[in-house]
Motif scaffolding. Structure first.
Motif, mmCIF file in Angstrom:
data_model
loop_
_atom_site.group_PDB
_atom_site.id
_atom_site.type_symbol
_atom_site.label_atom_id
_atom_site.label_comp_id
_atom_site.label_asym_id
_atom_site.label_seq_id
_atom_site.Cartn_x
_atom_site.Cartn_y
_atom_site.Cartn_z
ATOM 1 N N ALA A 141 -16.108 8.008 51.716
ATOM 2 C CA ALA A 141 -17.540 8.158 51.484
ATOM 3 C C ALA A 141 -17.912 8.012 50.013
ATOM 4 O O ALA A 141 -19.086 7.899 49.676
ATOM 5 C CB ALA A 141 -18.010 9.509 52.009
ATOM 6 N N GLN A 142 -16.912 7.996 49.131
ATOM 7 C CA GLN A 142 -17.184 7.876 47.699
ATOM 8 C C GLN A 142 -17.065 6.433 47.204
ATOM 9 O O GLN A 142 -17.077 6.182 46.002
ATOM 10 C CB GLN A 142 -16.242 8.785 46.920
ATOM 11 C CG GLN A 142 -16.444 10.256 47.268
ATOM 12 C CD GLN A 142 -15.593 11.182 46.426
ATOM 13 O OE1 GLN A 142 -15.928 11.479 45.281
ATOM 14 N NE2 GLN A 142 -14.498 11.618 46.988
ATOM 15 N N ILE A 143 -16.962 5.503 48.140
ATOM 16 C CA ILE A 143 -16.921 4.087 47.800
ATOM 17 C C ILE A 143 -18.308 3.483 48.019
ATOM 18 O O ILE A 143 -18.879 3.619 49.099
ATOM 19 C CB ILE A 143 -15.892 3.329 48.662
ATOM 20 C CG1 ILE A 143 -14.478 3.886 48.417
ATOM 21 C CG2 ILE A 143 -15.946 1.839 48.371
ATOM 22 C CD1 ILE A 143 -13.425 3.280 49.316
ATOM 23 N N ALA A 144 -18.837 2.859 46.997
ATOM 24 C CA ALA A 144 -20.101 2.133 47.116
ATOM 25 C C ALA A 144 -19.794 0.647 47.230
ATOM 26 O O ALA A 144 -19.108 0.081 46.387
ATOM 27 C CB ALA A 144 -20.986 2.394 45.902
ATOM 28 N N GLY A 145 -20.306 0.031 48.276
ATOM 29 C CA GLY A 145 -20.076 -1.392 48.458
ATOM 30 C C GLY A 145 -19.783 -1.727 49.903
ATOM 31 O O GLY A 145 -19.561 -0.844 50.730
ATOM 32 N N PRO A 146 -19.753 -3.018 50.236
ATOM 33 C CA PRO A 146 -19.460 -3.452 51.600
ATOM 34 C C PRO A 146 -17.956 -3.480 51.850
ATOM 35 O O PRO A 146 -17.191 -3.936 51.003
ATOM 36 C CB PRO A 146 -20.039 -4.869 51.646
ATOM 37 C CG PRO A 146 -19.908 -5.352 50.233
ATOM 38 C CD PRO A 146 -20.068 -4.157 49.342
ATOM 39 N N TYR A 147 -17.532 -3.023 53.013
ATOM 40 C CA TYR A 147 -16.087 -3.058 53.282
ATOM 41 C C TYR A 147 -15.780 -2.866 54.757
ATOM 42 O O TYR A 147 -16.573 -2.328 55.530
ATOM 43 C CB TYR A 147 -15.348 -1.979 52.475
ATOM 44 C CG TYR A 147 -15.783 -0.558 52.781
ATOM 45 C CD1 TYR A 147 -15.324 0.126 53.901
ATOM 46 C CD2 TYR A 147 -16.664 0.106 51.934
ATOM 47 C CE1 TYR A 147 -15.727 1.419 54.166
ATOM 48 C CE2 TYR A 147 -17.079 1.396 52.191
ATOM 49 C CZ TYR A 147 -16.609 2.052 53.317
ATOM 50 O OH TYR A 147 -17.023 3.339 53.586
#
Length: 554
Positions: A141-147
């Motif tokens: 949840a601490q990743i910003a961006g598409p994945y």
């Protein structure tokens, strides 16, 4: 952009078919590798029974866009037995942009989570799994961006997979009749083959040590996995709201090829893509060109009056998106004169469309309606980027874009009320109905659009990015009053600040974007009416006869 394949099988390893392998390599042309891991679980009641081994196979292909060198996947390090297959862009991790390639940064984030907690002696397996899944979910949840990703926590016998909360990257799953779990970015399936989109609503966890007996469930012979799959909900972290904006974070180029375009825009000439083009101009160094990919189709239902051998160029120049594309192209040239704008006219004859029909159907699967196909045609051929440099309709110079990053305006209509159904909802129930419709659109983006679009576009070794779905912009848009975003219920107005004389009136849908376009000098784009891609490029109803967009493909 990467291609992912993972299979959990007993006892024989499962690898992708040659067709899936080829599709994976189309997505990730820079490297390809595979790994296998064996999990042994002693389920014997007597010594003469065999142990049951679970095989986990991983295949990854890579389109390298960040860092100085291609980072091989499936990703492993010597200090850990874990494995990561990562298809995405981590613009920020815990609010900080990672340096270089982001695959290693994501691996460290997940590996630290699984190493940080050691289960207490005697803790039930179910509790251990729940704790571990919650820990991994907090990190993700601490990743910003598409994945989209698959992560094997080998130390604890768990396999995690999922997509970002908007579903901006494709991930599919299938349960075979043998009880094997398949996870992949793409599939070679026909229209009905058991594959489904991984929901963009949480983190999925497979317990590799808790083997289920297929003869269970009351003795019913329904095929289901030997391994239990659970879901842990997660949301984008607060830190993601403060992530650096990256619509246009591009691979570095050497000075010798500084003018080679690294960025292209899926360009209909409409409001959304024109605003992106204008903003990109302010962010990208002037020596670098920007390609505008504009696609038009020969549609026999519309162009049946055009005789064989007649002026075929007119067939494409009369397409609505070609006309608006040229208008917005001219406007960009006028207000951004220092930029080399390359208008790429992509003309697709009907025969060529039919030649690629089955390929497009395969890529967009499990979506299988006539509307899905008409939208996918436009994105598929536009993303190929092969057409003609066409400053004027009469000048054609063969050209294929070198850009590996494509900007798409998808998301603007859903955020800012650009569809006709938004006007209809307002007319029926006022702002309450409009807000309900907007909420519905955002909640189903991953299921309706983004996975399909990712599969179709990425087939050409290019990565689609969606600036209107950036976490910061999305947060602002969701928090802003609806009257700041669209102008339903307001008197007719223009963007000059006054009521106007009627000559410069704009539509209420996407008011905020129209005002921005006006402020940036894109006044023709600001007044452009909304038109769906399948009608603008003329891919809708390619066949004669009565068909509806919701009709399933035969």
């Amino acid at each position: 952009m990467c291609g992912i394949f993972c299979a959990v099988s007993c006892p024989t390893p499962v690898w992708p078919s040659p067709e899936i392998q080829q599709l994976l390599e189309k997505r990730g042309p820079d490297s390809s590798d595979r790994r296998i891991f064996t999990v042994t679980r002693d389920t014997r009641e007597t010594r003469d029974q065999p142990q049951l081994d679970t095989r986990i196979t991983f295949v990854s292909t890579v389109l390298s866009l960040r860092g100085q060198a291609t980072v091989q996947q499936p990703y492993q390090v010597s200090t850990s037995s874990s494995t990561l297959c990562w298809n995405g862009e981590a613009w920020a991790v815990k609010g900080v942009a990672p340096e270089g390639n982001d695959t290693a940064a994501v691996f460290r984030l997940l590996d630290d989570a699984e190493a940080a907690q050691t289960p207490l002696e005697g803790t039930r397996r179910l509790d251990q799994t729940s704790q571990r899944a919650a820990s991994i979910a907090r990190q993700i949840a601490q990743i910003a961006g598409p994945y989209a990703f698959v992560f094997h926590d080998a130390a604890h016998g768990l396999l995690f997979y999922g997509r970002d909360f908007l579903g901006r990257r494709s991930l599919l799953t299938k349960l075979t009749e043998q009880g094997d779990i398949l996870i992949a970015s793409v599939t070679d399936a026909p229209v009905i083959d058991g594959w489904s989109e991984v929901e963009a609503d949480g983190l999925y966890c497979v317990d590799l040590l808790q083997v289920l007996d297929r003869a269970g469930d009351g003795g019913r012979e329904t095929p289901y996995s030997r391994h239990p799959v659970t879901k842990v909900s997660y949301h984008s972290a607060e830190d993601a709201r403060h992530a650096p904006l990256a619509a246009v974070d591009l691979p570095a180029a050497s000075s010798s090829i500084a003018c080679v375009p690294k960025l292209a825009i899926l360009f209909s000439g409409g409001l959304d893509c024109s605003v992106l083009a204008r903003l990109a101009h302010d962010l990208i160094p002037l020596p670098e060109g920007i390609d505008l990919l504009n696609v038009a189709f020969e549609n026999p239902r519309i162009h049946k009056h055009v005789a064989e051998g007649a002026n075929s160029q007119a067939t494409y120049e009369l397409c609505p998106d070609r006309a608006t594309g040229r208008t917005s192209y001219a406007e960009l040239q006028r207000i951004c004169p220092g930029r080399e704008w390359r208008f790429v006219a992509i003309n697709i004859p009907y025969t060529e469309t039919m030649e690629h029909r089955q390929k497009v159907i395969t890529l967009m699967h499990p979506h299988n309606t006539e509307m899905d196909l008409s939208i996918s045609y436009a994105l598929y051929f536009a993303a190929r980027g092969a057409g003609s440099l066409s400053p004027l309709p009469s000048v054609l110079e063969p050209y294929t874009t070198s850009a590996r990053v494509l900007l798409s305006g998808l998301g603007a209509d859903e955020l800012f009320g650009g569809y006709q159904r938004h006007a209809t909802a307002y007319g029926r129930k006022g702002f309450s109905g409009l807000l309900d419709e907007l909420d519905l659109d955002i909640s189903r983006l991953g299921k309706r659009n983004l996975g399909r679009d990712d599969r179709v576009i990425s087939n050409w070794g290019r990565e689609a990015r969606f600036p209107y779905l950036d976490e910061q912009l999305l947060t602002w848009a969701l928090d802003a009053p609806v009257t700041d975003k669209c102008g339903f219920g307001e008197p007719a107005f223009d963007c000059s600040g006054g009521p106007g004389d009627g000559s410069e009136m704009i539509e209420p849908g996407k008011k905020v974007l129209r005002c921005l376009a006006w402020k940036l000098g894109m006044r023709e784009a600001a007044k452009e009416k909304k038109r769906a891609i399948q009608f603008g490029a003329r891919t809708a109803k390619m066949e004669t006869g009565k068909t509806k967009g919701t009709q399933l493909l035969s």
